[in-house]
Design an enzyme around this catalytic site. Structure first.
Site, PDB file in Angstrom:
ATOM      1  N   HIS A  20      -0.252  -7.563 -27.904  1.00 10.94           N
ATOM      2  CA  HIS A  20      -0.745  -7.627 -29.281  1.00 10.94           C
ATOM      3  C   HIS A  20      -0.042  -8.717 -30.075  1.00 10.94           C
ATOM      4  O   HIS A  20      -0.633  -9.326 -30.962  1.00 10.94           O
ATOM      5  CB  HIS A  20      -0.548  -6.268 -29.971  1.00 10.94           C
ATOM      6  CG  HIS A  20      -1.465  -5.214 -29.427  1.00 10.94           C
ATOM      7  ND1 HIS A  20      -2.607  -4.819 -30.067  1.00 10.94           N
ATOM      8  CD2 HIS A  20      -1.427  -4.518 -28.275  1.00 10.94           C
ATOM      9  CE1 HIS A  20      -3.225  -3.901 -29.336  1.00 10.94           C
ATOM     10  NE2 HIS A  20      -2.526  -3.702 -28.243  1.00 10.94           N
ATOM     11  N   ASP A 120      -3.612  -6.525 -36.904  1.00 11.80           N
ATOM     12  CA  ASP A 120      -3.977  -6.028 -35.572  1.00 11.80           C
ATOM     13  C   ASP A 120      -5.008  -4.895 -35.691  1.00 11.80           C
ATOM     14  O   ASP A 120      -4.984  -4.116 -36.647  1.00 11.80           O
ATOM     15  CB  ASP A 120      -2.717  -5.482 -34.889  1.00 11.80           C
ATOM     16  CG  ASP A 120      -2.992  -5.021 -33.474  1.00 11.80           C
ATOM     17  OD1 ASP A 120      -2.988  -5.873 -32.581  1.00 11.80           O
ATOM     18  OD2 ASP A 120      -3.235  -3.810 -33.257  1.00 11.80           O
ATOM     19  N   THR A 143      -7.451  -7.981 -30.002  1.00 14.96           N
ATOM     20  CA  THR A 143      -6.709  -8.737 -28.983  1.00 14.96           C
ATOM     21  C   THR A 143      -7.250  -8.525 -27.562  1.00 14.96           C
ATOM     22  O   THR A 143      -6.550  -8.764 -26.594  1.00 14.96           O
ATOM     23  CB  THR A 143      -5.205  -8.381 -29.047  1.00 14.96           C
ATOM     24  OG1 THR A 143      -5.072  -6.972 -28.840  1.00 14.96           O
ATOM     25  CG2 THR A 143      -4.608  -8.736 -30.391  1.00 14.96           C
ATOM     26  N   ASN A 350      -4.761 -11.051 -22.230  1.00 12.99           N
ATOM     27  CA  ASN A 350      -3.991 -12.300 -22.363  1.00 12.99           C
ATOM     28  C   ASN A 350      -3.772 -12.940 -21.001  1.00 12.99           C
ATOM     29  O   ASN A 350      -3.936 -14.144 -20.837  1.00 12.99           O
ATOM     30  CB  ASN A 350      -2.632 -12.029 -23.026  1.00 12.99           C
ATOM     31  CG  ASN A 350      -2.800 -11.589 -24.452  1.00 12.99           C
ATOM     32  OD1 ASN A 350      -3.170 -12.378 -25.309  1.00 12.99           O
ATOM     33  ND2 ASN A 350      -2.576 -10.315 -24.718  1.00 12.99           N
ATOM     34  N   ASP A 370      -8.539  -1.323 -21.417  1.00 11.69           N
ATOM     35  CA  ASP A 370      -9.663  -2.263 -21.379  1.00 11.69           C
ATOM     36  C   ASP A 370      -9.795  -2.989 -20.041  1.00 11.69           C
ATOM     37  O   ASP A 370     -10.699  -3.803 -19.858  1.00 11.69           O
ATOM     38  CB  ASP A 370      -9.462  -3.319 -22.487  1.00 11.69           C
ATOM     39  CG  ASP A 370      -8.136  -4.070 -22.352  1.00 11.69           C
ATOM     40  OD1 ASP A 370      -7.277  -3.627 -21.558  1.00 11.69           O
ATOM     41  OD2 ASP A 370      -7.964  -5.088 -23.030  1.00 11.69           O
TER      42      ASP A 370
END
Ligand code: UDP
Ligand code: UDP
Length: 453
Positions: A20, A120, A143, A350, A370
């Site tokens: 995050h 966030d 994110t 990421n 996710d």
């Protein structure tokens, strides 16, 4: 409280965990290059050492950025068991959410007055009422992927998702139930479900949702968001090169594109039995590998010696062709190293966008949250192979070494992935480069702050 000037002042409020924090950090040089003044509000203390070190690097490298700390009351959360999680990062989200009343005086005291706050996603439901009371535009930084955003925004309105095989979200391709994070299908309320329900719903009242993605990989999903607030794809945000003393001497000695890099991100620990089986599989694959082992979710707690995790005998075999570490390695430097040819990843968003940025094909082993939805996306664009039969992190089945070895050989032997990774890398850099879709979206956003009444 909004203002009209050529140097808007934007505050950023990230939440807990490197997944995050990192995208917020990457946004900073992009905004400062547009003459945006930045204040970063950092929840203090951080949960992990890696967060605190990244923040130090950030403020050393960008002295023009103002730092304000949001002091968290610790120890927290001895009440309300439903909002308490076994995951320390979810608990920290909750502590930050409960400290958000401290924001009102902090935001009002900033000078010059703010043009907007970027928050966030886990803070949407607590922070939007505060920014509304100040008439301050509030952007949410989501994110993960746009596809995951579709689930996040719709979850509160789905009727009984666990009763169906596919989750239907109007305008989007159905998502198989088996890809949905299990806590969301739980009968009882839990931290993740509460956060999805409350924040996903409240986010609709934000001024806009920023996503670290781009049109050529998620064009379909991005087009499908057709109601307010606008979804603004600004990725893939390029990694920042901080000054470091990291030694990658072992990698320097390996031939080009010969090494499989293995990492499960910043907060996913795999079981000790699985660590041993993975060691066995990597050795049997015959490939060179660089493996970052994590035994605990929070790096501060990760104290066991490597040899005690892997065992002396196996450790000797590992060292023949591999390099195993337990400390934090700067992943962006690893992925950009010429010796790295492939990435075995847990599919954190990421990590996937970083691998795409550096053109590294992936073997996908999603673990939580996710990550199955992300894995599917990467597999579809042809940059990776998803080991579907290996299951999720909490499954009790340990994937055996022989199976890991076979799959590693299959994936690394397929030249198609490498060719495709080079094309996708090119598209990613075009999206972000001057005149690209994400470049234009970010310019428009900054212009809107400069022109606001
Ligand atoms: N990361 C790193 N070194 C490590 C582990 C992780 O630099 O040893 C970075 C990685 O490059 C990424 C972030 O930490 O930017 C992890 O975020 P991601 O979304 O991939 O996964 P998460 O850790 O949130 O599960
Ligand atoms: N989890 C994890 N890494 C992540 C996300 C989740 O290890 O990046 C684990 C978490 O520790 C827990 C499971 O996934 O075991 C579900 O997490 P969550 O907090 O959402 O659910 P809860 O623990 O409240 O049931």
């Amino acid at each position: 409280m909004s203002t009209s000037n050529l140097n808007p002042h934007i505050a950023l409020l990230p939440s807990a965990g490197m997944g995050h924090l990192t995208p917020f950090i990457r946004l900073i040089p992009l905004l400062t290059s547009h003459n945006v003044k930045i204040t970063v509000i950092t929840p203090h203390p951080t949960l992990s050492i890696s967060e605190s070190e990244s923040l130090s690097e950030l403020f050393t490298s960008f002295p023009q950025v103002t730092r304000k700390q949001l002091h968290l009351p610790l120890p927290p959360l001895d009440d309300e068991p439903s909002s308490k999680s076994q995951d320390p990062f979810y608990n920290r989200f909750e502590v930050i959410r409960r400290s958000s009343h401290l924001l009102l005086p902090l935001l009002s005291s900033l000078s010059p007055p703010l043009s907007a706050l970027i928050t966030d996603m886990s803070l949407a439901s607590t922070v939007i009422p505060i920014t509304n009371s100040l008439q301050l535009p509030n952007y949410i930084f989501f994110t993960s992927s746009a596809k995951m955003l579709s689930l996040f925004l719709s979850f509160h309105a789905l009727d009984d998702p666990k009763a169906k095989d596919f989750i239907e979200i109007s305008g989007f391709e159905p998502i198989p139930k088996s890809w949905i994070p299990p806590p969301l299908l739980d009968d009882a309320n839990n931290a993740m479900k509460i956060y999805f329900t409350e924040c996903g719903k409240k986010m609709k009242e934000s001024s806009g949702i920023l996503v670290n993605t781009y049109e050529s990989i998620e064009g379909e999903s991005l087009k499908a968001f057709n109601s307010l607030p606008p979804v603004i794809a600004i990725g893939p945000l390029p990694p920042i090169k901080f000054e470091r003393n990291q030694s990658l001497a072992w990698l320097d000695d390996q031939p080009a594109e010969s090494v499989l890099y293995v990492s499960f991100g910043s907060r996913t620990a795999i079981s000790r039995e699985q660590i041993k089986a993975l060691a066995d599989g990597l050795v049997k694959s015959g490939k060179r590998f660089l493996w970052v082992v994590k035994d605990k979710k929070v790096d501060r707690d990760d104290e066991t010696e490597l040899v005690d995790l892997i065992g002396e005998e196996l450790m000797e075999r590992v060292k023949e062709k591999g390099m195993v570490v337990k400390n934090w390695l700067n992943q962006e430097e690893v992925l950009s190293h010429p010796a790295v040819g492939w990435f075995l990843s847990h599919c954190g968003w990421n990590s996937l966008t970083e691998a795409i940025w550096h053109g590294v094909p992936m073997l996908l082993w999603p673990q939580h949250g996710d990550q199955k939805i992300n894995a599917d996306l990467v597999e579809r664009i042809g940059v990776g192979m998803w080991a579907k039969s290996w299951g999720w992190g909490d499954s009790v089945v340990v994937v055996k070494g022989d199976e890991i070895a076979d799959t590693v050989r299959e994936m690394t032997g397929n030249e198609f992935f490498r060719l495709r990774a080079a094309q996708v890398q090119d598209d990613a850099r075009k999206a972000f480069g001057e005149g690209g879709s994400s470049y234009d979206r970010l310019n428009d956003l900054v212009d809107s702050w400069k022109c606001s009444p």
